[in-house]
Design a protein around this motif. Structure first.
Motif, mmCIF file in Angstrom:
data_model
loop_
_atom_site.group_PDB
_atom_site.id
_atom_site.type_symbol
_atom_site.label_atom_id
_atom_site.label_comp_id
_atom_site.label_asym_id
_atom_site.label_seq_id
_atom_site.Cartn_x
_atom_site.Cartn_y
_atom_site.Cartn_z
ATOM 1 N N ARG A 66 0.863 -1.175 0.000
ATOM 2 C CA ARG A 66 0.000 0.000 0.000
ATOM 3 C C ARG A 66 0.905 1.232 0.000
ATOM 4 O O ARG A 66 1.987 1.217 0.568
ATOM 5 N N LEU A 67 0.408 2.292 -0.626
ATOM 6 C CA LEU A 67 1.165 3.528 -0.755
ATOM 7 C C LEU A 67 0.381 4.695 -0.171
ATOM 8 O O LEU A 67 -0.843 4.733 -0.276
ATOM 9 N N ALA A 68 1.108 5.636 0.399
ATOM 10 C CA ALA A 68 0.509 6.881 0.900
ATOM 11 C C ALA A 68 1.038 8.033 0.052
ATOM 12 O O ALA A 68 2.250 8.148 -0.158
ATOM 13 N N PHE A 69 0.126 8.865 -0.423
ATOM 14 C CA PHE A 69 0.485 10.013 -1.250
ATOM 15 C C PHE A 69 0.082 11.306 -0.563
ATOM 16 O O PHE A 69 -0.996 11.399 0.024
ATOM 17 N N ASP A 70 0.963 12.294 -0.673
ATOM 18 C CA ASP A 70 0.686 13.662 -0.266
ATOM 19 C C ASP A 70 0.571 14.436 -1.575
ATOM 20 O O ASP A 70 1.582 14.785 -2.178
ATOM 21 N N GLY A 71 -0.650 14.612 -2.056
ATOM 22 C CA GLY A 71 -0.840 15.150 -3.402
ATOM 23 C C GLY A 71 -0.299 14.132 -4.398
ATOM 24 O O GLY A 71 -0.661 12.963 -4.358
ATOM 25 N N GLU A 72 0.618 14.564 -5.245
ATOM 26 C CA GLU A 72 1.229 13.668 -6.236
ATOM 27 C C GLU A 72 2.474 12.973 -5.699
ATOM 28 O O GLU A 72 2.998 12.063 -6.337
ATOM 29 N N ALA A 73 2.971 13.398 -4.541
ATOM 30 C CA ALA A 73 4.238 12.879 -4.009
ATOM 31 C C ALA A 73 4.015 11.599 -3.198
ATOM 32 O O ALA A 73 3.133 11.546 -2.323
ATOM 33 N N LEU A 74 4.830 10.592 -3.482
ATOM 34 C CA LEU A 74 4.790 9.362 -2.699
ATOM 35 C C LEU A 74 5.422 9.636 -1.342
ATOM 36 O O LEU A 74 6.600 9.970 -1.253
ATOM 37 N N ALA A 75 4.632 9.525 -0.288
ATOM 38 C CA ALA A 75 5.096 9.820 1.069
ATOM 39 C C ALA A 75 5.535 8.573 1.818
ATOM 40 O O ALA A 75 6.393 8.647 2.706
ATOM 41 N N GLY A 76 4.933 7.413 1.503
ATOM 42 C CA GLY A 76 5.287 6.205 2.238
ATOM 43 C C GLY A 76 4.817 4.954 1.549
ATOM 44 O O GLY A 76 3.937 4.988 0.677
ATOM 45 N N VAL A 77 5.420 3.843 1.950
ATOM 46 C CA VAL A 77 5.080 2.526 1.405
ATOM 47 C C VAL A 77 5.114 1.500 2.526
ATOM 48 O O VAL A 77 5.950 1.582 3.425
ATOM 49 N N VAL A 78 4.176 0.573 2.474
ATOM 50 C CA VAL A 78 4.170 -0.558 3.393
ATOM 51 C C VAL A 78 3.942 -1.814 2.569
ATOM 52 O O VAL A 78 3.204 -1.784 1.578
ATOM 53 N N ALA A 79 4.609 -2.899 2.965
ATOM 54 C CA ALA A 79 4.406 -4.186 2.298
ATOM 55 C C ALA A 79 4.459 -5.293 3.345
ATOM 56 O O ALA A 79 5.322 -5.287 4.220
ATOM 57 N N VAL A 80 3.530 -6.210 3.231
ATOM 58 C CA VAL A 80 3.500 -7.403 4.082
ATOM 59 C C VAL A 80 3.741 -8.606 3.175
ATOM 60 O O VAL A 80 3.132 -8.716 2.114
ATOM 61 N N ARG A 81 4.661 -9.468 3.610
ATOM 62 C CA ARG A 81 4.949 -10.699 2.870
ATOM 63 C C ARG A 81 4.402 -11.875 3.663
ATOM 64 O O ARG A 81 4.482 -11.902 4.893
ATOM 65 N N SER A 82 3.844 -12.835 2.962
ATOM 66 C CA SER A 82 3.299 -14.064 3.565
ATOM 67 C C SER A 82 2.253 -13.766 4.629
ATOM 68 O O SER A 82 2.080 -14.536 5.574
#
Length: 155
Positions: free
Chosen positions: A62-78
């Motif tokens: 999942r990604l978090a955006f502040d307007g057009e800017a990518l602010a953060g990313v999270v990923a869960v495996r398994s």
């Protein structure tokens, strides 16, 4: 969170932006400030590797955006290992990491996770993970030019 961030699932076309965000944090992640000794780890953050992960059903990004800017990313495996949780420097301390974690956690629980999560925390992020309820399960480790603390959360 003082601002509203748009949060959405990541798609393969996001791989380059995800790679750029994580690599912008390299000095927080590697033992050596210039990344020397961490070439294998840094290569795992290339757009091609991230694109492959995005297309693998074993990962949920999942990604978090502040307007057009990518602010953060999270990923869960398994459905149980917090594989990635990165927030760009301009957004540190604004609740982006917590919000991404909560969405990732809730999604994993909805997909059948019984409430057990692991993460390999950078030393920089250890306090945040403790604040989220994770506890260390082993000593500080070094591998591939990075230092990390293995951690676990049992809800």
């Amino acid at each position: 969170m003082s601002r509203e961030f748009e949060i959405r699932p990541a798609v393969a076309d996001d791989a380059s932006a995800i790679s750029a965000l994580i690599l912008s944090l390299q000095p927080y992640l590697t033992i050596e400030p210039d990344g020397s000794g961490a070439e294998e780890f840094l290569a795992s953050l290339s757009p091609d590797i991230i694109r492959r992960n995005l297309q693998d059903e074993n990962y949920c990004y999942r990604l978090a955006f502040d307007g057009e800017a990518l602010a953060g990313v999270v990923a869960v495996r398994s459905n149980s290992h917090l594989f990635s949780l990165y927030v760009g420097s301009p957004w540190h301390g604004q609740g982006v990491g917590r919000r991404l974690w909560e969405l990732a956690r809730d999604g994993a629980l909805a997909r059948g996770n019984p409430g057990n999560f692991t993460v390999n925390s950078s030393t920089f992020a250890e306090a945040m993970y403790r604040h989220l309820g994770f506890t260390a399960t082993g000593p500080l480790a070094e591998m591939h030019g990075i230092r990390f603390i293995p951690m676990r959360l049992d809800l």
